[in-house]
Design a protein around this motif. Structure first.
Motif, PDB file in Angstrom:
ATOM      1  N   LEU A  37       0.813  -1.216   0.000  1.00 40.22           N
ATOM      2  CA  LEU A  37       0.000   0.000   0.000  1.00 40.22           C
ATOM      3  C   LEU A  37       0.848   1.268   0.000  1.00 40.22           C
ATOM      4  O   LEU A  37       0.309   2.368  -0.092  1.00 40.22           O
ATOM      5  CB  LEU A  37      -0.933   0.004   1.212  1.00 40.22           C
ATOM      6  N   GLY A  38       2.161   1.108   0.111  1.00 40.13           N
ATOM      7  CA  GLY A  38       3.033   2.275  -0.001  1.00 40.13           C
ATOM      8  C   GLY A  38       3.867   2.597   1.216  1.00 40.13           C
ATOM      9  O   GLY A  38       4.625   3.574   1.206  1.00 40.13           O
ATOM     10  N   ALA A  39       3.767   1.794   2.281  1.00 37.57           N
ATOM     11  CA  ALA A  39       4.562   2.064   3.475  1.00 37.57           C
ATOM     12  C   ALA A  39       6.045   1.912   3.165  1.00 37.57           C
ATOM     13  O   ALA A  39       6.438   1.043   2.379  1.00 37.57           O
ATOM     14  CB  ALA A  39       4.165   1.122   4.602  1.00 37.57           C
ATOM     15  N   ARG A  40       6.862   2.752   3.806  1.00 35.05           N
ATOM     16  CA  ARG A  40       8.306   2.680   3.618  1.00 35.05           C
ATOM     17  C   ARG A  40       9.056   2.441   4.919  1.00 35.05           C
ATOM     18  O   ARG A  40      10.164   1.923   4.906  1.00 35.05           O
ATOM     19  CB  ARG A  40       8.809   3.959   2.933  1.00 35.05           C
ATOM     20  N   ARG A  41       8.443   2.829   6.037  1.00 38.86           N
ATOM     21  CA  ARG A  41       9.051   2.560   7.340  1.00 38.86           C
ATOM     22  C   ARG A  41       7.999   1.897   8.232  1.00 38.86           C
ATOM     23  O   ARG A  41       6.977   2.498   8.533  1.00 38.86           O
ATOM     24  CB  ARG A  41       9.575   3.848   7.974  1.00 38.86           C
ATOM     25  N   VAL A  42       8.289   0.662   8.631  1.00 36.55           N
ATOM     26  CA  VAL A  42       7.306  -0.128   9.371  1.00 36.55           C
ATOM     27  C   VAL A  42       7.970  -0.727  10.610  1.00 36.55           C
ATOM     28  O   VAL A  42       9.052  -1.320  10.519  1.00 36.55           O
ATOM     29  CB  VAL A  42       6.723  -1.272   8.511  1.00 36.55           C
ATOM     30  N   GLY A  82      10.801 -13.938   9.965  1.00 44.20           N
ATOM     31  CA  GLY A  82       9.893 -13.483   8.913  1.00 44.20           C
ATOM     32  C   GLY A  82      10.201 -12.067   8.463  1.00 44.20           C
ATOM     33  O   GLY A  82      10.133 -11.748   7.255  1.00 44.20           O
ATOM     34  N   ILE A  83      10.540 -11.197   9.402  1.00 43.57           N
ATOM     35  CA  ILE A  83      10.895  -9.816   9.058  1.00 43.57           C
ATOM     36  C   ILE A  83      12.153  -9.791   8.204  1.00 43.57           C
ATOM     37  O   ILE A  83      12.238  -9.035   7.218  1.00 43.57           O
ATOM     38  CB  ILE A  83      11.084  -8.984  10.336  1.00 43.57           C
ATOM     39  N   ASN A  84      13.122 -10.614   8.545  1.00 46.55           N
ATOM     40  CA  ASN A  84      14.350 -10.682   7.738  1.00 46.55           C
ATOM     41  C   ASN A  84      14.039 -11.098   6.303  1.00 46.55           C
ATOM     42  O   ASN A  84      14.625 -10.583   5.344  1.00 46.55           O
ATOM     43  CB  ASN A  84      15.341 -11.656   8.375  1.00 46.55           C
ATOM     44  N   GLY A  85      13.101 -12.029   6.149  1.00 46.38           N
ATOM     45  CA  GLY A  85      12.700 -12.431   4.801  1.00 46.38           C
ATOM     46  C   GLY A  85      12.038 -11.299   4.045  1.00 46.38           C
ATOM     47  O   GLY A  85      12.296 -11.093   2.844  1.00 46.38           O
ATOM     48  N   LEU A  86      11.183 -10.535   4.734  1.00 44.12           N
ATOM     49  CA  LEU A  86      10.540  -9.386   4.100  1.00 44.12           C
ATOM     50  C   LEU A  86      11.555  -8.327   3.693  1.00 44.12           C
ATOM     51  O   LEU A  86      11.390  -7.658   2.662  1.00 44.12           O
ATOM     52  CB  LEU A  86       9.514  -8.766   5.054  1.00 44.12           C
ATOM     53  N   MET A  87      12.582  -8.153   4.487  1.00 42.55           N
ATOM     54  CA  MET A  87      13.619  -7.172   4.149  1.00 42.55           C
ATOM     55  C   MET A  87      14.340  -7.555   2.864  1.00 42.55           C
ATOM     56  O   MET A  87      14.688  -6.695   2.055  1.00 42.55           O
ATOM     57  CB  MET A  87      14.602  -7.038   5.310  1.00 42.55           C
ATOM     58  N   ARG A  88      14.544  -8.844   2.675  1.00 43.43           N
ATOM     59  CA  ARG A  88      15.168  -9.295   1.424  1.00 43.43           C
ATOM     60  C   ARG A  88      14.234  -9.066   0.239  1.00 43.43           C
ATOM     61  O   ARG A  88      14.687  -8.732  -0.867  1.00 43.43           O
ATOM     62  CB  ARG A  88      15.557 -10.771   1.533  1.00 43.43           C
ATOM     63  N   GLU A  89      12.937  -9.220   0.471  1.00 42.00           N
ATOM     64  CA  GLU A  89      11.953  -8.989  -0.592  1.00 42.00           C
ATOM     65  C   GLU A  89      11.808  -7.499  -0.918  1.00 42.00           C
ATOM     66  O   GLU A  89      11.478  -7.134  -2.058  1.00 42.00           O
ATOM     67  CB  GLU A  89      10.574  -9.502  -0.168  1.00 42.00           C
ATOM     68  N   ASN A  90      12.031  -6.651   0.072  1.00 40.66           N
ATOM     69  CA  ASN A  90      11.757  -5.215  -0.071  1.00 40.66           C
ATOM     70  C   ASN A  90      12.983  -4.409   0.364  1.00 40.66           C
ATOM     71  O   ASN A  90      12.985  -3.765   1.423  1.00 40.66           O
ATOM     72  CB  ASN A  90      10.552  -4.824   0.781  1.00 40.66           C
ATOM     73  N   PRO A  91      14.034  -4.422  -0.457  1.00 46.99           N
ATOM     74  CA  PRO A  91      15.283  -3.766  -0.043  1.00 46.99           C
ATOM     75  C   PRO A  91      15.172  -2.260   0.123  1.00 46.99           C
ATOM     76  O   PRO A  91      16.018  -1.650   0.784  1.00 46.99           O
ATOM     77  CB  PRO A  91      16.253  -4.131  -1.172  1.00 46.99           C
ATOM     78  N   ASN A  92      14.144  -1.647  -0.452  1.00 49.49           N
ATOM     79  CA  ASN A  92      13.996  -0.192  -0.346  1.00 49.49           C
ATOM     80  C   ASN A  92      13.143   0.230   0.849  1.00 49.49           C
ATOM     81  O   ASN A  92      12.991   1.424   1.113  1.00 49.49           O
ATOM     82  CB  ASN A  92      13.387   0.377  -1.626  1.00 49.49           C
TER      83      ASN A  92
END
Length: 390
Positions: A235-240, A289-299
């Protein structure tokens, strides 16, 4: 699980709901005469106070979660907003006697006013929106019922429902997919949680699962949080910020229901080991799980909110300041001032609102001072990871 607990199930859930609706206190937020509260501010070489969170320049906050974040959605969806419960400033709709952890984040970030609950009829959303609902689960209520035979007695507004609300809200906004909308949330901070604690709580109180079965439930609960975070990013979040859960074995509700004379059941802080181990397992899988998401969303910037260690810090500070770390502030009876059939909000229940010497408000949620101490610790830990421009 003990059969007596199962027999009390319906009454437990009724009073849980009453507790959420009624246990709101005054607005004298932070007590005085206390030391080592861990203020997140620092001092520069010139003697100027530096608020590290304000340096991030956040202008909005969006929240999904449960009672640790809800500021009024449960009240709105259950009984409407016309009843005179918790009408003092800030405390309306909160499962505490004052500001919550995320309220403190907003305050320290300079987000003012604190974001309104999504179901608030005033609809003042200039500073973000709070979609959290007290008592909500990470897992969809249908999945809890069909796979685990567990009911969600307080609300059906689970994490997936809250994400749908967020999507509807964003898609109804005037700025959609052009005119700079890609950058509209660059200065917003998002929270996905804390959530998941209620999934385990309902399973434990309903006596449906053994500890081994509760452990087997953890991957599903964590996956629900990770999938919701993925949806927020889409949805556009950049800092979570994605918080873990408390060491639930330290909470008066569990210490009352599972009180034991076996010393090995407790840790050095007199918390129940089996429930804290469950919380650790959840938090470890969540971090993976968060580490996996970070790899999916490097930006994107994804930060684990370590509520477990923050609570342990709170316990240490509370002990230094001679707080009551064992009993609920608003409660009655037993070693922990907690009775599952007569909880906070019932007539005749003790309410030590003015004491500022308790960390547990109602046996489940924290007092305002407990929330403040945890928030201060979390801000210091989280801000360096948010990659804000100084």
């Amino acid at each position: 699980m003990a059969s007596s607990l199962v027999q009390k199930q319906k009454l437990v859930f009724l009073v849980l709901l009453i507790c959420v609706l009624f246990s709101y206190g005054n607005a004298n937020w932070y007590g005085t005469g206390m030391t080592n509260l861990g203020n997140p501010d620092s001092i520069d070489p010139n003697g100027n106070v530096i608020n590290p969170l304000k340096k991030c320049g956040f202008d909005k906050m969006y929240l999904l979660g449960g009672s640790l974040s809800d500021t009024g959605n449960l009240i709105s969806e259950t009984i409407g907003s016309t009843l005179p419960f918790g009408k003092q400033p800030y405390s309306h709709g909160r499962s505490s006697n004052g500001l919550l952890i995320t309220d403190n984040f907003a305050y320290e970030a300079g987000i003012n006013p604190i974001p309104d609950p999504y179901k608030d009829l005033n609809l003042y959303f200039n500073k973000g929106v709070n979609f959290a609902v007290a008592g909500s689960t990470a897992l969809p209520t249908e999945l809890l019922a069909t796979k685990y035979m567990i009911s969600s007695p307080v609300t059906n507004s689970s994490l997936n429902v809250q994400l749908d609300w967020m999507s509807d809200h964003f898609n109804s906004a005037t700025c959609l997919k052009d005119n700079g909308c890609t950058d509209r949330y660059n200065k917003a901070i998002f929270f996905v949680g804390e959530i998941g604690g209620s999934d385990y709580q309902y399973a434990i109180l309903q006596g449906k699962l053994t500890m081994d079965q509760l452990t087997d439930m953890v991957p599903d609960v964590v996956a629900a949080v990770i999938n919701a975070t993925r949806g927020v990013l889409n949805l556009g979040a950049r800092r979570v910020v994605i918080p873990g859960i408390f060491p639930i074995g330290c909470l008066p509700i569990y210490k009352t229901l599972f009180q034991s004379n076996v010393s090995t059941n407790y840790d050095e802080n007199q918390c129940l080991n089996q429930f804290n181990d469950l919380a650790k397992n959840h938090n470890e899988q969540l971090q993976e799980g968060i580490n996996g998401l970070m790899r999916e969303n490097p930006n994107a910037v994804l930060v684990y909110g370590d509520y477990y260690q923050a609570y342990k810090h709170l316990h240490r500070i509370a002990t230094l300041n001679d707080f009551d770390t064992e009993r609920a502030c608003c409660g009655i009876g037993g070693d922990y001032n907690f009775n599952v059939t007569t909880m906070c909000g019932h007539g005749g229940v003790n309410n030590f609102m003015g004491r500022n010497r308790y960390i547990s408000w109602d046996g489940i949620n924290l007092t305002r001072i407990g929330n403040k101490i945890m928030a201060n610790w979390l801000i210091r830990k989280i801000v360096p990871q948010l990659q804000c421009q100084s």
